[in-house]
Design a protein around this motif. Structure first.
Motif, PDB file in Angstrom:
ATOM      1  N   THR A 127       0.840  -1.196   0.000  1.00  0.00           N
ATOM      2  CA  THR A 127       0.000   0.000   0.000  1.00  0.00           C
ATOM      3  C   THR A 127       0.867   1.234   0.000  1.00  0.00           C
ATOM      4  OG1 THR A 127      -0.068   0.206   2.398  1.00  0.00           O
ATOM      5  CG2 THR A 127      -1.762  -1.167   1.390  1.00  0.00           C
TER       6      THR A 127
ATOM      7  N   HIS B 277      -1.620   5.456   3.547  1.00  0.00           N
ATOM      8  CA  HIS B 277      -2.790   4.680   3.937  1.00  0.00           C
ATOM      9  C   HIS B 277      -2.661   4.076   5.334  1.00  0.00           C
ATOM     10  CE1 HIS B 277      -3.899   3.830  -0.534  1.00  0.00           C
ATOM     11  NE2 HIS B 277      -4.399   4.971  -0.097  1.00  0.00           N
TER      12      HIS B 277
ATOM     13  N   LEU C 207      -5.431   1.949   8.816  1.00  0.00           N
ATOM     14  CA  LEU C 207      -5.448   0.555   9.233  1.00  0.00           C
ATOM     15  C   LEU C 207      -5.804   0.396  10.711  1.00  0.00           C
ATOM     16  CD1 LEU C 207      -2.413  -0.914   7.314  1.00  0.00           C
ATOM     17  CD2 LEU C 207      -4.816  -1.454   6.984  1.00  0.00           C
TER      18      LEU C 207
ATOM     19  N   SER D 207      -8.255   0.016  12.345  1.00  0.00           N
ATOM     20  CA  SER D 207      -9.683  -0.267  12.193  1.00  0.00           C
ATOM     21  C   SER D 207     -10.375  -0.496  13.520  1.00  0.00           C
ATOM     22  CB  SER D 207      -9.878  -1.489  11.299  1.00  0.00           C
ATOM     23  OG  SER D 207      -9.177  -2.584  11.823  1.00  0.00           O
TER      24      SER D 207
ATOM     25  N   HIS E 113     -16.609  -0.220   7.906  1.00  0.00           N
ATOM     26  CA  HIS E 113     -15.162  -0.263   7.751  1.00  0.00           C
ATOM     27  C   HIS E 113     -14.705   0.279   6.398  1.00  0.00           C
ATOM     28  CE1 HIS E 113     -15.496  -2.662  11.367  1.00  0.00           C
ATOM     29  NE2 HIS E 113     -14.197  -2.572  11.501  1.00  0.00           N
TER      30      HIS E 113
ATOM     31  N   TRP F 162     -12.034   3.171   5.991  1.00  0.00           N
ATOM     32  CA  TRP F 162     -10.763   2.950   5.308  1.00  0.00           C
ATOM     33  C   TRP F 162     -10.580   3.846   4.087  1.00  0.00           C
ATOM     34  CZ3 TRP F 162     -11.941  -2.983   5.447  1.00  0.00           C
ATOM     35  CH2 TRP F 162     -11.637  -3.478   6.731  1.00  0.00           C
TER      36      TRP F 162
ATOM     37  N   TYR G 147      -4.830  -2.319  -1.074  1.00  0.00           N
ATOM     38  CA  TYR G 147      -5.059  -1.690   0.231  1.00  0.00           C
ATOM     39  C   TYR G 147      -6.277  -2.295   0.937  1.00  0.00           C
ATOM     40  CZ  TYR G 147      -6.602   2.017   3.450  1.00  0.00           C
ATOM     41  OH  TYR G 147      -7.045   2.726   4.537  1.00  0.00           O
TER      42      TYR G 147
ATOM     43  N   GLN H  92      -5.470  -5.668   2.328  1.00  0.00           N
ATOM     44  CA  GLN H  92      -4.665  -5.558   3.538  1.00  0.00           C
ATOM     45  C   GLN H  92      -5.541  -5.189   4.736  1.00  0.00           C
ATOM     46  OE1 GLN H  92      -1.579  -2.623   3.400  1.00  0.00           O
ATOM     47  NE2 GLN H  92      -0.635  -3.296   5.312  1.00  0.00           N
ATOM     48  N   CYS H  93      -6.448  -4.252   4.530  1.00  0.00           N
ATOM     49  CA  CYS H  93      -7.339  -3.840   5.614  1.00  0.00           C
ATOM     50  C   CYS H  93      -8.206  -5.009   6.088  1.00  0.00           C
ATOM     51  CB  CYS H  93      -8.233  -2.698   5.142  1.00  0.00           C
ATOM     52  SG  CYS H  93      -7.411  -1.111   4.902  1.00  0.00           S
TER      53      CYS H  93
ATOM     54  N   SER I  62      -6.217  -7.588   8.035  1.00  0.00           N
ATOM     55  CA  SER I  62      -5.830  -7.127   9.372  1.00  0.00           C
ATOM     56  C   SER I  62      -6.934  -7.382  10.391  1.00  0.00           C
ATOM     57  CB  SER I  62      -5.479  -5.636   9.338  1.00  0.00           C
ATOM     58  OG  SER I  62      -6.634  -4.832   9.176  1.00  0.00           O
ATOM     59  N   CYS I  63      -8.189  -7.449   9.915  1.00  0.00           N
ATOM     60  CA  CYS I  63      -9.327  -7.656  10.818  1.00  0.00           C
ATOM     61  C   CYS I  63      -9.813  -9.096  10.865  1.00  0.00           C
ATOM     62  CB  CYS I  63     -10.493  -6.759  10.393  1.00  0.00           C
ATOM     63  SG  CYS I  63     -10.222  -5.003  10.630  1.00  0.00           S
TER      64      CYS I  63
END
Length: 220
Positions: free
Chosen positions: A18, A22, A26, A28, A52, A56, A194, A197-198, A201-202
């Motif tokens: 990313t 950004h 993240l 979140s 979300h 984001w 991106y 990736q977000c 991460s969750c």
């Protein structure tokens, strides 16, 4: 007929590259009402996704919204952000419309429906072939999104009453496109990378997607 204009692309060996700007988005947890893993209904998952995504991508002046009917994209105007409207509150429809948005470049994001050609259900064989050509990349990217969420992905020919084309061939091409992203022969739009990736991460404790998670037989 042209393919949707690509966004500036990033290399995808990890599928999570990313822009450094950004990184702040993240965090979140600041908007997370409930952990993804605790959500039991599609309604709750859709609400989580909207919350979300809008967090984001707040820097992009775009919002994800439920639609009562067919999906549609509305450009930003009169101080109002752009809207990605997905069909009937369906989670998979949201992922599909987001995939189209990530592919569209800045100029197409100024156009209604991203300047995207569309013929309704009942297409001729020639129209269907054109439709499938444009749908390969969005559906490959949608598969990434679905996998990151741990959801089943199904390709869509979207032509129930017309000449459906060769579903096997289309699945082959979507699979080939996914592998091209992993191998570096093709690059993901930066917004798609991106978003992946977000999500990871969750939903996966940050674990990145791996090529062996995407098998051709999963599309049958």
């Amino acid at each position: 007929m042209h393919l949707l204009q690509p966004q500036p692309e990033v290399t995808t060996s990890s599928l999570v590259s990313t822009h450094s700007t950004h990184q702040s988005a993240l965090s979140s947890n600041t908007v997370q009402l409930s952990p993804w893993q605790s959500l039991q209904t599609e309604h709750d998952q859709v609400d989580w996704l909207i919350l979300h995504f809008n967090h984001w991508f707040s820097h992009q002046n775009v919002t994800l919204v439920k639609g009562d009917f067919e999906p549609e994209y509305f450009p930003a105007q009169n101080q109002a952000p752009a809207r990605i409207q997905f069909a009937h509150g369906f989670f998979n429809s949201a992922l599909h419309e987001i995939s189209h948005w990530t592919i569209a470049g800045a100029k197409r994001r100024l156009l209604p429906d991203l300047g995207y050609w569309y013929a309704p259900d009942g297409r001729t064989l020639e129209q269907q072939q054109l439709f499938e050509q444009v749908e390969i990349k969005p559906q490959a990217i949608e598969w990434f999104f679905a996998q990151a969420f741990g959801r089943k992905f199904r390709v869509s020919l979207d032509n129930l009453t017309g000449e459906g084309g060769d579903g096997t061939s289309f699945k082959d091409r979507v699979f080939t496109q996914v592998q091209a992203y992993f191998s570096g022969k093709a690059t993901l739009p930066s917004d798609a990378a991106y978003f992946i990736q977000c999500i990871c991460s969750c939903t996966r404790d940050g674990k990145i997607l791996q090529s062996d998670e995407f098998k051709r037989e999963l599309l049958d």
